[in-house]
Design a protein around this motif. Structure first.
Motif, short mmCIF file in Angstrom:
data_model
loop_
_atom_site.label_atom_id
_atom_site.label_comp_id
_atom_site.label_asym_id
_atom_site.label_seq_id
_atom_site.Cartn_x
_atom_site.Cartn_y
_atom_site.Cartn_z
N THR A 1 0.92 -1.18 -0.33
CA THR A 1 -0.12 -0.11 -0.09
C THR A 1 0.95 1.21 0.01
O THR A 1 0.72 2.21 -0.75
CB THR A 1 -0.84 0.03 1.32
OG1 THR A 1 -1.87 -1.02 1.30
CG2 THR A 1 -1.76 1.11 1.02
N ILE A 2 1.96 1.29 0.86
CA ILE A 2 2.87 2.37 0.65
C ILE A 2 3.74 2.52 -0.73
O ILE A 2 3.68 3.83 -1.16
CB ILE A 2 3.87 2.14 1.90
CG1 ILE A 2 3.55 2.20 3.31
CG2 ILE A 2 5.19 3.11 1.51
CD1 ILE A 2 4.36 1.96 4.19
N ALA A 3 3.86 1.73 -1.46
CA ALA A 3 4.36 1.60 -2.69
C ALA A 3 3.24 2.18 -3.86
O ALA A 3 3.51 3.23 -4.45
CB ALA A 3 4.71 0.32 -3.37
N ARG A 4 2.06 1.85 -3.53
CA ARG A 4 0.91 2.38 -4.13
C ARG A 4 0.83 4.09 -3.90
O ARG A 4 0.28 4.80 -4.77
CB ARG A 4 -0.20 1.59 -4.12
CG ARG A 4 -0.29 0.39 -4.60
CD ARG A 4 -1.56 -0.40 -4.61
NE ARG A 4 -1.46 -1.77 -5.03
CZ ARG A 4 -1.44 -2.79 -4.36
NH1 ARG A 4 -1.51 -2.66 -2.86
NH2 ARG A 4 -1.09 -4.23 -4.79
N LEU A 5 0.83 4.41 -2.78
CA LEU A 5 0.85 5.77 -2.23
C LEU A 5 1.85 6.65 -2.68
O LEU A 5 1.80 7.79 -3.27
CB LEU A 5 0.67 5.80 -0.69
CG LEU A 5 -0.80 5.17 0.08
CD1 LEU A 5 -0.33 4.99 1.56
CD2 LEU A 5 -1.65 6.12 -0.34
N ILE A 6 3.06 6.06 -2.77
CA ILE A 6 4.17 6.77 -3.27
C ILE A 6 4.16 6.87 -4.80
O ILE A 6 4.23 8.12 -5.52
CB ILE A 6 5.32 6.08 -2.88
CG1 ILE A 6 5.59 5.97 -1.31
CG2 ILE A 6 6.68 6.65 -3.62
CD1 ILE A 6 6.90 5.06 -0.94
#
Length: 281
Positions: free
Chosen positions: A50-55
């Motif tokens: 999810t963090i990768a998608r947010l970045i």
């Protein structure tokens, strides 16, 4: 050093209208300085992907901010931010669109309107950086897994990003392919100062980073150097994260009174330690 990326009190829920649904990411903050290698580790469901998608702007937080190169990520500056980020994903086969290696590396450059002469130069430069310049006219499907990921990295590097994100990029590779890819990334950092953010289950990859973020249940459980994080030992194991093989073997050898000097988080460190130690029981 300049801050290239930061998350500030970011929270994201896949079903925000449902108050009982657990938050995928909850109040997470961290920053990445230019030239650093940061690894995000944690078990499945910890919030890493999810963090990768947010970045990358595939998702936007319900609260908090994602800042890329000093600007808060938004729909207005999304494409500008993405042009500064290269991403390499888990399955290299899903990333290929060209008939040959050079066609594939050129694909994103064509989409970004890079002039032909500049594009040719960038393709050759990027493939040389990952030691795949002898495979210009090869068909991607005939490459090994490690070679495919190196081509995928070349495709990202051709865009000349400020930040390279590896999203489980070594998880589907055999040990040789994994070593090939990690050696390329390590060499690139040394030569170019590339900033790397790796999201990984691979502990051998994680120990190469300057700092680790350990995610658990959508929250940042711990942050520090690899030595500091893996010193948590049994706490990590209880939360579903293993210890590096070399570190576990070091502990077993020390329990048998084998004289070793350090914690040996990599196999190379362990071999060197064994080579120089006196074997006394």
């Amino acid at each position: 050093m300049h801050e290239i990326l930061s998350l500030n009190h970011v929270t994201f829920t896949y079903a925000p209208e449902e108050p009982t649904v657990k938050k995928a990411v909850e109040d997470v903050s961290f920053h990445v300085e230019e030239g650093e290698w940061i690894a995000i580790v944690g078990h499945n469901g910890s919030g890493k992907s999810t963090i990768a998608r947010l970045i990358s702007g595939l998702l936007f937080p319900q609260s908090g901010t994602v800042n890329v190169l000093g600007q808060t990520l938004s729909e207005e500056n999304l494409w500008k931010s993405r042009s500064q980020i290269g991403m390499v994903f888990q399955n290299p086969d899903n990333q290929f669109v060209g008939a040959t290696v050079q066609d594939d590396v050129a694909f994103a450059l064509e989409n970004n309107g890079v002039p032909y002469e500049d594009m040719v130069e960038r393709v050759h430069e990027a493939l040389k950086q990952v030691k795949m310049d002898d495979f210009l006219n090869h068909e991607p499907q005939h490459l090994s897994g490690g070679q495919k990921q190196r081509v995928a990295i070349a495709g990202a590097l051709a865009l000349r990003p400020r930040l390279l994100i590896l999203d489980e990029a070594t998880s589907m590779l055999d040990p040789q392919g994994r070593q090939e890819v990690l050696a390329v990334v390590r060499d690139l950092r040394k030569k170019t100062g590339l900033t790397v953010l790796s999201i990984t289950h691979d502990l051998e990859e994680a120990v190469m980073a300057d700092r680790l973020l350990f995610m658990n249940g959508g929250k940042k459980y711990a942050e520090g150097t690899p030595s500091e994080i893996f010193a948590l030992g049994d706490q990590l194991i209880e939360l579903g994260l293993d210890l590096p093989f070399a570190m576990k073997l070091t502990k077993l050898l020390q329990a048998e009174s084998v004289q070793l000097q350090g914690e040996n988080m990599t196999e190379e460190q362990l071999v060197n330690d064994l080579w120089t130690s006196n074997f006394k029981k």
